[in-house]
Design an enzyme around this catalytic site. Structure first.
Site, PDB file in Angstrom:
ATOM      1  N   LYS A 254      34.931  45.088  43.087  1.00 41.40           N
ATOM      2  CA  LYS A 254      34.899  43.997  41.969  1.00 41.40           C
ATOM      3  C   LYS A 254      36.295  44.000  41.462  1.00 41.40           C
ATOM      4  O   LYS A 254      36.641  44.934  40.668  1.00 41.40           O
ATOM      5  CB  LYS A 254      33.879  44.644  41.182  1.00 41.40           C
ATOM      6  CG  LYS A 254      33.404  43.562  40.188  1.00 41.40           C
ATOM      7  CD  LYS A 254      32.209  44.013  39.179  1.00 41.40           C
ATOM      8  CE  LYS A 254      31.658  43.046  38.357  1.00 41.40           C
ATOM      9  NZ  LYS A 254      32.253  42.537  37.102  1.00 41.40           N
ATOM     10  N   ARG A 259      36.330  34.079  37.608  1.00 42.96           N
ATOM     11  CA  ARG A 259      35.698  33.670  38.936  1.00 42.96           C
ATOM     12  C   ARG A 259      36.535  32.126  38.996  1.00 42.96           C
ATOM     13  O   ARG A 259      36.749  31.326  38.102  1.00 42.96           O
ATOM     14  CB  ARG A 259      34.063  33.239  38.610  1.00 42.96           C
ATOM     15  CG  ARG A 259      33.384  33.001  39.347  1.00 42.96           C
ATOM     16  CD  ARG A 259      32.983  34.131  40.403  1.00 42.96           C
ATOM     17  NE  ARG A 259      31.928  33.751  41.627  1.00 42.96           N
ATOM     18  CZ  ARG A 259      30.763  33.934  41.677  1.00 42.96           C
ATOM     19  NH1 ARG A 259      30.185  34.378  40.374  1.00 42.96           N
ATOM     20  NH2 ARG A 259      30.041  33.628  42.668  1.00 42.96           N
ATOM     21  N   GLU A 304      37.838  35.239  42.936  1.00 41.85           N
ATOM     22  CA  GLU A 304      38.162  35.605  41.478  1.00 41.85           C
ATOM     23  C   GLU A 304      39.797  35.528  41.657  1.00 41.85           C
ATOM     24  O   GLU A 304      40.533  35.893  42.488  1.00 41.85           O
ATOM     25  CB  GLU A 304      37.839  37.274  41.425  1.00 41.85           C
ATOM     26  CG  GLU A 304      37.895  37.688  40.084  1.00 41.85           C
ATOM     27  CD  GLU A 304      36.601  37.855  39.212  1.00 41.85           C
ATOM     28  OE1 GLU A 304      35.835  36.761  39.675  1.00 41.85           O
ATOM     29  OE2 GLU A 304      36.656  38.108  38.087  1.00 41.85           O
TER      30      GLU A 304
HETATM   31  P1  AMP Z   1      30.048  39.937  35.552  1.00 42.37           P
HETATM   32  O1  AMP Z   1      31.219  39.105  34.871  1.00 42.37           O
HETATM   33  O2  AMP Z   1      30.286  41.481  34.909  1.00 42.37           O
HETATM   34  O3  AMP Z   1      28.656  39.531  35.356  1.00 42.37           O
HETATM   35  O4  AMP Z   1      30.307  40.473  36.960  1.00 42.37           O
HETATM   36  C1  AMP Z   1      30.097  39.378  37.995  1.00 42.37           C
HETATM   37  C2  AMP Z   1      31.381  38.696  38.337  1.00 42.37           C
HETATM   38  O5  AMP Z   1      32.362  39.623  38.824  1.00 42.37           O
HETATM   39  C3  AMP Z   1      31.346  37.691  39.002  1.00 42.37           C
HETATM   40  O6  AMP Z   1      30.981  36.492  38.493  1.00 42.37           O
HETATM   41  C4  AMP Z   1      32.752  37.516  39.549  1.00 42.37           C
HETATM   42  O7  AMP Z   1      33.575  36.539  38.678  1.00 42.37           O
HETATM   43  C5  AMP Z   1      33.318  38.891  39.427  1.00 42.37           C
HETATM   44  N1  AMP Z   1      33.635  39.587  40.817  1.00 42.37           N
HETATM   45  C6  AMP Z   1      34.514  40.234  41.088  1.00 42.37           C
HETATM   46  N2  AMP Z   1      34.707  40.750  42.382  1.00 42.37           N
HETATM   47  C7  AMP Z   1      33.805  40.157  42.990  1.00 42.37           C
HETATM   48  C8  AMP Z   1      32.953  40.347  44.093  1.00 42.37           C
HETATM   49  N3  AMP Z   1      33.604  40.936  45.129  1.00 42.37           N
HETATM   50  N4  AMP Z   1      31.866  39.481  44.449  1.00 42.37           N
HETATM   51  C9  AMP Z   1      31.523  38.744  43.503  1.00 42.37           C
HETATM   52  N5  AMP Z   1      31.775  38.808  42.273  1.00 42.37           N
HETATM   53  C10 AMP Z   1      32.782  39.354  41.941  1.00 42.37           C
END
Ligand code: AMP
Length: 554
Positions: A254, A259, A304
């Site tokens: 992650k 994004r 990202e």
């Molecule tokens: P959150 O912002 O905490 O809701 O986590 C989801 C976000 O993590 C997504 O919207 C992406 O912007 C980010 N992200 C980072 N790495 C990944 C990945 N490998 N797959 C999907 N989302 C990712």
């Protein structure tokens, strides 16, 4: 359609509470909308433009209050509008509380040029004009145009005009209602309407295509390189959730950035959009440059953008914010903070839409497109919790945020926060455990102690609660072996008993009662977070604390 008809229907929809009745009312509205269907299908949701459209009305509340005040008469000022808003709580109610039309003769400010009954087309023309109103004097011009519209409104029309202008329509019509109403009005399958909405992000266009071209027209609607799609979203979840629901989990790092959705057409434009489909192309030239260098076919990629240091190592999320959405001095900002994209999904590759393909297939396509590996997010597929821990530890070690767990068979669902993508929940609590045993490794790791036995304190000593075996780098293992070797009490085969001396900080997903360990409890998916050099075994956590943590969980 006259705006009064729209306002009247909106009022009826708002007054209705039963979902099916609401769908019926919206269906009738669509059937009666004739040439204004495209606009009406957006207005019911409070949208003036399609969701993908970069144009924004950019009418702030104060501009709207000023226009309402002017329309309401000479004795009314914007402060009165604000006072009423504080009292009534909602701008539509406020607008409907005034009598408009007293300022006759000023209708020339309206786009339609002072006709009698305001039409939907006139409202749309006026509002579209405002979206391109910029620069000096634009505030006054906006107030003038809005005033011209309010001045021709009845109370009920003013209610819905005010809400439309401030994007607060809220008459109980969600995306699902519009989908069902389009399907019912034009006799097309809901599933196909839904798909068309996902690929186009334009309720107006889907409604018109459904009416004019039916099922065939909807089926022909595809993604378009250059037109953003809503991002698929993740829910918080655990390794347990993933492995209990799917046969295997796709695991990715992650990345801690922002994004981005990249639309690249080698013969045309390259555009970059944010998670909310805002265009951020100019703010992030590195992403465009990446596309020019690495992509040869028309593509839509999801990923990202991460801030990186000179060596390409990730920097904290706050650094990206210094670049994201920046409109001025981009070149200067770029000197301070460099960004790099990492892509984890492929929505369209060389003429083919991939929303319906599985994650495994989409990622394989991504690997083909980015065959050099740069900018490609790695993906592992496994059913082994230990392997997942290892990937998590590597990710944290490399400066990223942890892991994402995804269903390998899932399709891409734009805009959905489903259970097919899980962001691993951060540890709510950690437990400081004493290391009371270990095992010598095998092969490459034969000279390292590993698989550490974890214990918690009781009144008479220590009781075991779990083992951490994975997710520790060789370098760290060497260091831990050095620390622990002097505390070996007995050895049998590869197993050693250790004198309680070293305290590990351990993360976990759950505490369970368990016959496996002498404490009667087990840490589920324990993770080594570090050595608490500041703590002696006497300061380690007690069994009592573990019991109380379990009570909190329950
Ligand atoms: P959150 O912002 O905490 O809701 O986590 C989801 C976000 O993590 C997504 O919207 C992406 O912007 C980010 N992200 C980072 N790495 C990944 C990945 N490998 N797959 C999907 N989302 C990712």
């Amino acid at each position: 359609m006259e705006f009064s008809t729209f306002a009247d229907r909106a009022g009826k929809i708002e007054a209705e509470t039963a979902d099916l009745e609401i769908v019926d009312l919206v269906t009738d509205l669509f059937l009666d909308a004739d040439g204004d269907l495209e606009i009406v299908a957006r207005y019911v949701q409070g949208r003036v433009f399609p969701a993908w459209d970069a144009r924004k009305l950019e009418i702030g509340p104060s501009t709207c209050y000023e226009a309402i005040a002017r329309g309401a008469g000479t004795n009314v000022g914007p402060e009165d509008v604000e006072d009423r808003l504080a009292e009534l709580g909602e701008i539509g109610e406020v607008a409907a509380s005034y009598d408009f039309g007293g300022q006759q003769g000023l209708g020339a400010f309206t786009a339609g040029g002072g006709g009698t009954d305001l039409t939907i087309g006139e409202v749309q023309e006026a509002l579209s004009g405002l979206a391109s109103t910029d620069g000096s004097g634009s505030h006054d011009r906006k107030v003038d145009v809005l005033f011209g519209l309010f001045n021709r409104c009845s109370r009920e029309q003013a209610r819905y005009l005010a809400r439309l202008v401030l994007a607060e329509m809220r008459i109980g019509v969600g995306e699902g209602t519009v989908r069902d109403a389009i399907a019912a009005a034009f006799d097309v399958p809901e599933g196909e309407v839904e798909r068309a909405l996902q690929v186009s992000n334009d309720y107006g266009r889907v409604a018109v295509v459904a009416r004019e071209e039916g099922l065939e027209g909807l089926e022909a609607m595809d993604l378009e390189v250059g037109r953003p799609v809503q991002a698929m979203l993740a829910q918080a979840g655990t390794v347990t959730d993933a492995l209990e629901t799917w046969e295997e989990a796709a695991v990715e790092w992650k990345y801690d950035g922002a994004r981005v959705q990249l639309h690249h057409d080698p013969d045309g434009e390259t555009r970059v959009f944010s998670r909310n489909m805002e265009e951020v192309t100019d703010a992030l030239p590195e992403v465009g440059e990446f596309a020019e260098t690495h992509l040869e076919a028309p593509t839509i990629l999801d990923g990202e953008v991460v801030a990186v240091d000179d060596g390409g190592e990730p920097l904290p999320f706050q650094e990206v914010l210094r670049r994201f959405r920046r409109k001025h001095d981009v070149a200067k900002a770029r000197e301070d903070v460099t960004v790099a994209p990492v892509f984890f999904d492929c929505l369209h590759g060389d003429g083919e839409d991939l929303l319906e393909a599985t994650l495994t297939e989409r990622h394989a396509r991504l690997e083909d497109l980015l065959s050099g590996g740069e900018g490609l997010s790695k993906l592992w597929t496994t059913d082994d919790a230990g392997v997942i821990e290892g990937i998590d530890a590597e990710s944290l070690e490399a400066g990223h945020e942890g892991i994402m767990l995804k269903d390998p068979d899932s399709t891409y669902s734009p805009g959905r926060r489903g259970k097919r993508w899980l962001k691993r929940k951060p540890d709510v609590e950690t437990v400081d455990c004493v290391v009371t045993g270990a095992e010598w490794g095998e092969g490459r790791r034969a000279t390292f102690l590993g698989s550490f036995e974890l214990s918690v304190r009781t009144e008479d000593g220590y009781e075991t609660i779990g083992k951490v075996a994975t997710g520790i780098t060789d370098e760290k293992l060497a260091e831990l072996t050095d620390r622990l070797e002097g505390h070996v009490l007995t050895q049998e085969g590869q197993e050693v008993d250790l004198e309680p001396a070293v305290v590990f900080e351990v993360g976990y997903e759950e505490i369970q009662t368990s016959p496996t360990y002498s404490s009667g409890y087990a840490l589920r998916f324990p993770r080594f977070l570090g050595v608490r050099s500041d703590k002696d075994p006497d300061d380690a956590d007690s069994l009592r604390r573990v019991r109380s943590l379990l009570e909190v969980e329950e």
